[in-house]
Design a protein around this motif. Structure first.
Motif, short mmCIF file in Angstrom:
data_model
loop_
_atom_site.label_atom_id
_atom_site.label_comp_id
_atom_site.label_asym_id
_atom_site.label_seq_id
_atom_site.Cartn_x
_atom_site.Cartn_y
_atom_site.Cartn_z
N ILE A 111 0.80 -1.21 0.03
CA ILE A 111 -0.04 0.08 0.14
C ILE A 111 0.76 1.41 -0.08
O ILE A 111 0.62 2.23 -0.95
N ALA A 112 1.93 1.19 0.87
CA ALA A 112 2.70 2.39 0.95
C ALA A 112 3.53 2.82 -0.44
O ALA A 112 3.47 3.75 -0.80
N GLY A 113 3.86 1.34 -1.03
CA GLY A 113 4.54 1.59 -2.57
C GLY A 113 3.55 2.48 -3.49
O GLY A 113 4.00 3.02 -4.32
N TYR A 114 2.30 2.12 -3.18
CA TYR A 114 1.50 2.52 -4.43
C TYR A 114 1.01 3.92 -4.07
O TYR A 114 1.06 4.74 -5.25
N LEU A 115 1.09 4.21 -2.76
CA LEU A 115 1.04 5.52 -2.31
C LEU A 115 2.36 6.57 -3.08
O LEU A 115 2.00 7.66 -3.63
N SER A 127 10.72 8.74 -10.43
CA SER A 127 10.29 7.69 -9.87
C SER A 127 11.14 6.88 -8.84
O SER A 127 10.87 6.18 -7.87
N ALA A 128 12.41 7.31 -8.82
CA ALA A 128 13.45 7.11 -7.77
C ALA A 128 13.05 7.52 -6.43
O ALA A 128 13.33 6.82 -5.46
N TRP A 129 12.30 8.49 -6.34
CA TRP A 129 11.46 8.93 -4.99
C TRP A 129 10.51 7.97 -4.38
O TRP A 129 10.06 8.05 -3.33
N LYS A 130 9.96 7.25 -5.20
CA LYS A 130 8.83 6.25 -4.73
C LYS A 130 9.06 5.62 -3.50
O LYS A 130 8.29 5.52 -2.52
N ALA A 131 10.13 4.67 -3.20
CA ALA A 131 10.54 4.18 -2.16
C ALA A 131 10.52 4.97 -0.95
O ALA A 131 10.23 4.74 0.21
N PRO A 132 11.62 6.15 -1.18
CA PRO A 132 11.66 7.04 0.09
C PRO A 132 10.37 7.55 0.70
O PRO A 132 10.39 7.52 1.78
N ILE A 133 9.60 7.93 -0.43
CA ILE A 133 8.22 8.57 -0.03
C ILE A 133 7.42 7.57 0.87
O ILE A 133 6.77 7.66 1.72
N LEU A 136 8.99 7.10 4.21
CA LEU A 136 8.51 8.27 5.03
C LEU A 136 7.17 8.30 5.35
O LEU A 136 6.65 8.47 6.76
N ALA A 137 6.11 7.74 4.37
CA ALA A 137 4.89 7.77 4.93
C ALA A 137 4.61 6.56 5.95
O ALA A 137 3.88 6.94 6.91
N ILE A 138 5.15 5.36 5.86
CA ILE A 138 4.69 4.57 7.08
C ILE A 138 5.64 4.89 8.32
O ILE A 138 5.07 4.48 9.46
N THR A 139 6.57 5.53 8.20
CA THR A 139 7.25 5.93 9.47
C THR A 139 6.40 7.08 10.18
O THR A 139 6.32 7.09 11.45
N LEU A 140 5.90 8.00 9.48
CA LEU A 140 5.21 9.01 10.00
C LEU A 140 3.80 8.39 10.89
O LEU A 140 3.46 8.91 11.90
N ILE A 141 3.18 7.66 9.99
CA ILE A 141 2.11 6.94 10.61
C ILE A 141 2.43 5.93 11.58
O ILE A 141 1.68 5.92 12.63
N ALA A 142 3.44 5.19 11.56
CA ALA A 142 3.93 4.36 12.81
C ALA A 142 4.40 5.25 14.10
O ALA A 142 3.90 4.84 15.28
#
Length: 448
Positions: A111-115, A127-133, A136-142
């Motif tokens: 899900i995070a990858g699709y986001l 598209s190189a920013w896909k994984a870092p984003i 970052l998203a799961i880190t903030l939510i966690a």
């Protein structure tokens, strides 16, 4: 951060929080993109709507059945606890092992990858920013879910309200401004068959998946014997109405042939055509918020399985994973474990494929849980009258048959994947035996 093993989870989640978590965890991006694929499989708008309805009714039967178990076993850990209480610790471990090691981090990573993909496309960056984003998203939510559980619940409520805005906009526009019939349109190029219809129903069942995760929070819901069944049943019912509403709204706004041509881009085209360029952008933002809400529900609920298993000494590092933060009363260490595994998977493997591999085994455990209703009825025949599944035994049998359809379909369509998932779960058998001997020896040494 100070931690204390004597701290307990806070039973502070009310109906609205639980309801938002059910709706928010299920509704991610599927509601905005699956209309075309279901239409293509069925060949007509009428059959497509029927597929969404049938998938919803199967899911509702699942929810009604599991609610009876949840009312009797209102503990943290959901399916893991149900298998533990009904079939014994070995089968509890097996159901939990697959979830904590593969399924949970793979789902979160997928899900995070699709986001991340949506965000790089939305902002027009590499598209190189896909994984870092994604990380970052799961880190903030966690991090948010390491605070008191009311913050994660509040985020669920806010994101659920936000995601309802584009959904309601699509439904209202389709109902009042759409010029198509909405039903009865066919695709001449599609060969219709019951086989295709069955695959379409299967696709909708996957779109409804995720509601069961609220049961992982059974130990934090107020009066779970009453509120947990209510949240599950109301949540699934609302989701069915929303899925049918969005699908009908899109069918009313565009011809079946046009939807077929656009595929997954049908909703985006509809939004831009109906509300202009900025309206289309707002719909895209709504989709991203919807995905954030689904991520929040999963990151909030999955660590409770780690925590529950650790309390039974059924995981390595159980003492560490079973601790709660002294101030926030949340499983911080378990959340960190999920975060680390999810981030590692995002960087190294195809999380979409990995999550698909788990479907066969996970739905097999769902069937076992549904059968458990019959077992518990006999076992607790003279017990207190808590929530009872309406239409028993027909509804539980319908749930078993519907979920069995998923399992058989997976077996025939992806035999290699089903076999792989069984091999992964089999790897847990020696670990279970080792942990059992290890903790039994440790307890004996402490007695001595």
């Amino acid at each position: 951060m100070k931690q204390d093993t004597s701290v307990e989870l806070s039973r502070s989640l009310g109906l609205w929080s639980a309801l938002a978590l059910v709706i928010g965890t299920v509704i991610g991006s599927g509601i905005f993109f699956k209309q075309a694929s279901v239409l293509q499989l069925t060949g007509s708008t009428s059959l497509a709507l029927l597929a969404w309805l049938l998938g919803g009714l199967i899911t509702l039967a699942d929810g009604l059945t599991l609610s009876e178990i949840g009312a009797q076993i209102p503990h943290t850990g959901g399916l893991y606890q149900y298998m533990n209480h009904i079939y014994g610790k070995f089968w509890g471990f097996m159901s939990g092992w697959m979830q904590v090691i593969v399924y949970a981090p793979a789902i979160v990573g997928s899900i995070a990858g699709y986001l991340g993909l949506l965000m790089v496309n939305f902002f027009g960056i590499s598209s190189a920013w896909k994984a870092p984003i994604a990380i970052l998203a799961i880190t903030l939510i966690a991090t948010l879910n390491m605070l008191q559980n009311r913050y994660g619940a509040m985020f669920a409520i806010v994101t659920t309200i936000c995601k309802l805005i584009p959904i309601v906009a699509i439904v209202v526009f389709g109902l009042f401004f759409g010029h198509q019939s909405g039903i009865g349109e066919t695709l001449g190029s599609v060969h219709q068959s019951m086989g295709n219809f069955g695959v379409a129903v299967l696709a909708t069942i996957f779109a409804y998946d995720g509601w069961i995760l609220i049961t992982n929070l059974g130990g934090e819901i107020k009066n779970p014997e009453r509120l947990l069944p209510l949240a599950i049943i109301l949540g699934i019912s609302v989701i069915i109405l929303l899925y049918l509403g969005v699908t009908y709204g899109i069918f009313r706004s565009m011809s079946a042939q046009r939807i077929d041509q656009l595929g997954e881009n049908a909703t985006a085209y509809f939004a831009t055509n109906a509300f202009g360029v900025w309206g289309g952008r707002l719909i895209n933002i709504g989709i991203m918020i919807s995905i954030l809400g689904a991520l929040n529900g999963k990151i909030m609920s999955f660590p409770r399985i780690y925590y529950a298993m650790a309390h039974e000494h059924q995981l390595p590092f159980s003492q560490w994973l079973g601790r709660l933060h002294r101030q926030t009363q949340t499983p911080v260490n378990a959340t960190l474990a999920l975060l680390g595994l999810s981030a590692a998977m995002i960087l190294t493997v195809d999380t979409d494929r990995l999550s698909e591999l788990c479907i066969f085994v996970m739905y097999s455990f769902y069937i076992a849980a549904f059968v458990g209703v019959f077992i518990l009825r006999r076992r607790h025949s003279g017990g207190p009258k808590l929530f009872r599944t309406p239409g028993y035994p027909v509804v539980p049998l319908f749930a078993i048959l519907g979920t069995g359809f998923v399992v058989v379909s997976e077996l025939f369509s992806d035999f290699t994947g089903a076999l792989t998932s069984m091999l992964v779960i089999a790897l847990g058998i020696p670990l279970y035996a080792y942990l059992k001997r290890y903790y039994r020896g440790k307890e004996n040494n402490e007695v001595l």
